[in-house]
Write a protein that holds these residues in place. Structure first.
Motif, short mmCIF file in Angstrom:
data_model
loop_
_atom_site.label_atom_id
_atom_site.label_comp_id
_atom_site.label_asym_id
_atom_site.label_seq_id
_atom_site.Cartn_x
_atom_site.Cartn_y
_atom_site.Cartn_z
N ASP A 1 0.82 -1.22 0.00
CA ASP A 1 0.00 0.00 0.00
C ASP A 1 0.85 1.26 0.00
O ASP A 1 0.59 2.21 -0.74
CB ASP A 1 -0.92 0.03 1.22
CG ASP A 1 -1.96 -1.08 1.22
OD1 ASP A 1 -2.06 -1.78 0.20
OD2 ASP A 1 -2.65 -1.23 2.24
N SER A 2 1.90 1.28 0.83
CA SER A 2 2.79 2.44 0.90
C SER A 2 3.56 2.61 -0.41
O SER A 2 3.74 3.72 -0.88
CB SER A 2 3.77 2.29 2.06
OG SER A 2 3.09 2.33 3.30
N ALA A 3 4.01 1.49 -0.98
CA ALA A 3 4.76 1.56 -2.23
C ALA A 3 3.91 2.14 -3.35
O ALA A 3 4.36 2.99 -4.12
CB ALA A 3 5.28 0.17 -2.62
N ILE A 4 2.67 1.71 -3.43
CA ILE A 4 1.77 2.21 -4.48
C ILE A 4 1.48 3.69 -4.27
O ILE A 4 1.51 4.49 -5.22
CB ILE A 4 0.48 1.38 -4.53
CG1 ILE A 4 0.79 -0.02 -5.06
CG2 ILE A 4 -0.58 2.06 -5.38
CD1 ILE A 4 -0.36 -1.00 -4.96
N LEU A 5 1.22 4.09 -3.03
CA LEU A 5 0.94 5.50 -2.73
C LEU A 5 2.14 6.39 -3.09
O LEU A 5 1.99 7.40 -3.79
CB LEU A 5 0.58 5.68 -1.26
CG LEU A 5 0.38 7.13 -0.81
CD1 LEU A 5 -0.82 7.76 -1.51
CD2 LEU A 5 0.22 7.19 0.70
N ILE A 6 3.32 6.01 -2.65
CA ILE A 6 4.51 6.82 -2.92
C ILE A 6 4.81 6.83 -4.42
O ILE A 6 5.13 7.88 -4.99
CB ILE A 6 5.70 6.31 -2.10
CG1 ILE A 6 5.42 6.54 -0.61
CG2 ILE A 6 7.00 6.99 -2.53
CD1 ILE A 6 6.36 5.81 0.33
N GLY A 7 4.71 5.68 -5.08
CA GLY A 7 4.93 5.63 -6.52
C GLY A 7 3.95 6.50 -7.28
O GLY A 7 4.31 7.20 -8.23
N ALA A 8 2.68 6.49 -6.84
CA ALA A 8 1.67 7.33 -7.49
C ALA A 8 1.96 8.81 -7.28
O ALA A 8 1.77 9.63 -8.19
CB ALA A 8 0.28 6.98 -6.96
N LEU A 9 2.44 9.17 -6.09
CA LEU A 9 2.79 10.57 -5.83
C LEU A 9 3.96 11.03 -6.70
O LEU A 9 3.92 12.11 -7.29
CB LEU A 9 3.10 10.78 -4.35
CG LEU A 9 1.90 10.69 -3.41
CD1 LEU A 9 2.37 10.71 -1.96
CD2 LEU A 9 0.92 11.81 -3.66
N TYR A 10 5.01 10.21 -6.78
CA TYR A 10 6.16 10.56 -7.64
C TYR A 10 5.73 10.65 -9.10
O TYR A 10 6.14 11.56 -9.82
CB TYR A 10 7.30 9.55 -7.49
CG TYR A 10 8.11 9.66 -6.23
CD1 TYR A 10 8.25 10.86 -5.55
CD2 TYR A 10 8.77 8.55 -5.72
CE1 TYR A 10 9.01 10.95 -4.40
CE2 TYR A 10 9.53 8.63 -4.58
CZ TYR A 10 9.65 9.83 -3.92
OH TYR A 10 10.42 9.92 -2.79
N PHE A 11 4.93 9.67 -9.55
CA PHE A 11 4.47 9.67 -10.94
C PHE A 11 3.64 10.92 -11.24
O PHE A 11 3.88 11.61 -12.23
CB PHE A 11 3.64 8.41 -11.23
CG PHE A 11 2.94 8.45 -12.55
CD1 PHE A 11 3.64 8.17 -13.71
CD2 PHE A 11 1.60 8.80 -12.65
CE1 PHE A 11 3.01 8.22 -14.95
CE2 PHE A 11 0.96 8.85 -13.87
CZ PHE A 11 1.68 8.56 -15.03
N SER A 12 2.66 11.21 -10.39
CA SER A 12 1.78 12.35 -10.67
C SER A 12 2.54 13.67 -10.58
O SER A 12 2.31 14.56 -11.40
CB SER A 12 0.56 12.35 -9.75
OG SER A 12 0.93 12.52 -8.41
N ALA A 13 3.46 13.80 -9.63
CA ALA A 13 4.25 15.02 -9.54
C ALA A 13 5.10 15.21 -10.80
O ALA A 13 5.16 16.30 -11.37
CB ALA A 13 5.14 15.00 -8.30
#
Length: 167
Positions: free
Chosen positions: A120-132
């Motif tokens: 869950d944390s990996a997906i959230l952080i990956g999504a934040l980096y991707f969207s930024a």
């Protein structure tokens, strides 16, 4: 944004406004969660084995690749999606792509990891980096054709990126 004659330009896209608000709200929420002791489960200082809940646990290496690879792909895709942009666009896109590529490279070939990452944390952080990354590239694309800033910080930015990436 203010122009030289002090007139205000509203953002040219609802997407810019929406993503800016979403980013701000997300960062405030994550910051408050950290302050209240609800940490994301990825740090080497957090013990994956003591989570108490049944969660999907990944190796740190896999988790870190989930963090960084989507942002690398966004950067690489931008060269194809926006092929003939200006120098400022090329600098931004290259810096972002190189930054996350370097992190993936370090994950694969340099760093040794212990512990783990919760999916869950990996997906959230990956999504934040991707969207930024995607939003910075898109915002820069939208600014093509606008007047250049009064103070040109391109070269200062290049130096900062090089120093920040330890080159």
């Amino acid at each position: 944004m203010l122009l030289m004659d002090n007139s205000i330009i509203t953002p040219p896209s609802f997407l810019i406004t929406a993503m800016s608000v979403l980013s701000l709200v997300s960062l405030v929420f994550l910051g408050c969660s950290e302050i209240m002791g609800k940490h994301l489960k990825y740090s080497k200082f957090w013990n994956v084995n003591n989570s108490g809940k049944s969660q999907v646990k990944l190796s740190s290496r896999t988790g870190m690749l989930i963090f960084y690879t989507p942002a690398v792909l966004a950067g690489l895709a931008s060269f194809w999606i926006f092929p003939h942009q200006g120098f400022r666009f090329l600098l931004l896109t290259s810096a972002l792509t190189f930054h996350f590529f370097k992190r993936d490279f370090e994950v694969l070939f340099i760093h040794k990891y212990s512990g783990g990452v919760i999916l869950d944390s990996a997906i959230l952080i990956g999504a934040l980096y991707f969207s930024a990354t995607a939003m910075m590239i898109y915002f820069q694309h939208l600014s093509e054709g606008l007047p250049e800033p009064r103070i040109d910080l391109k070269y200062v930015g290049m130096v900062c990126v090089l120093i920040g990436n330890k080159w």
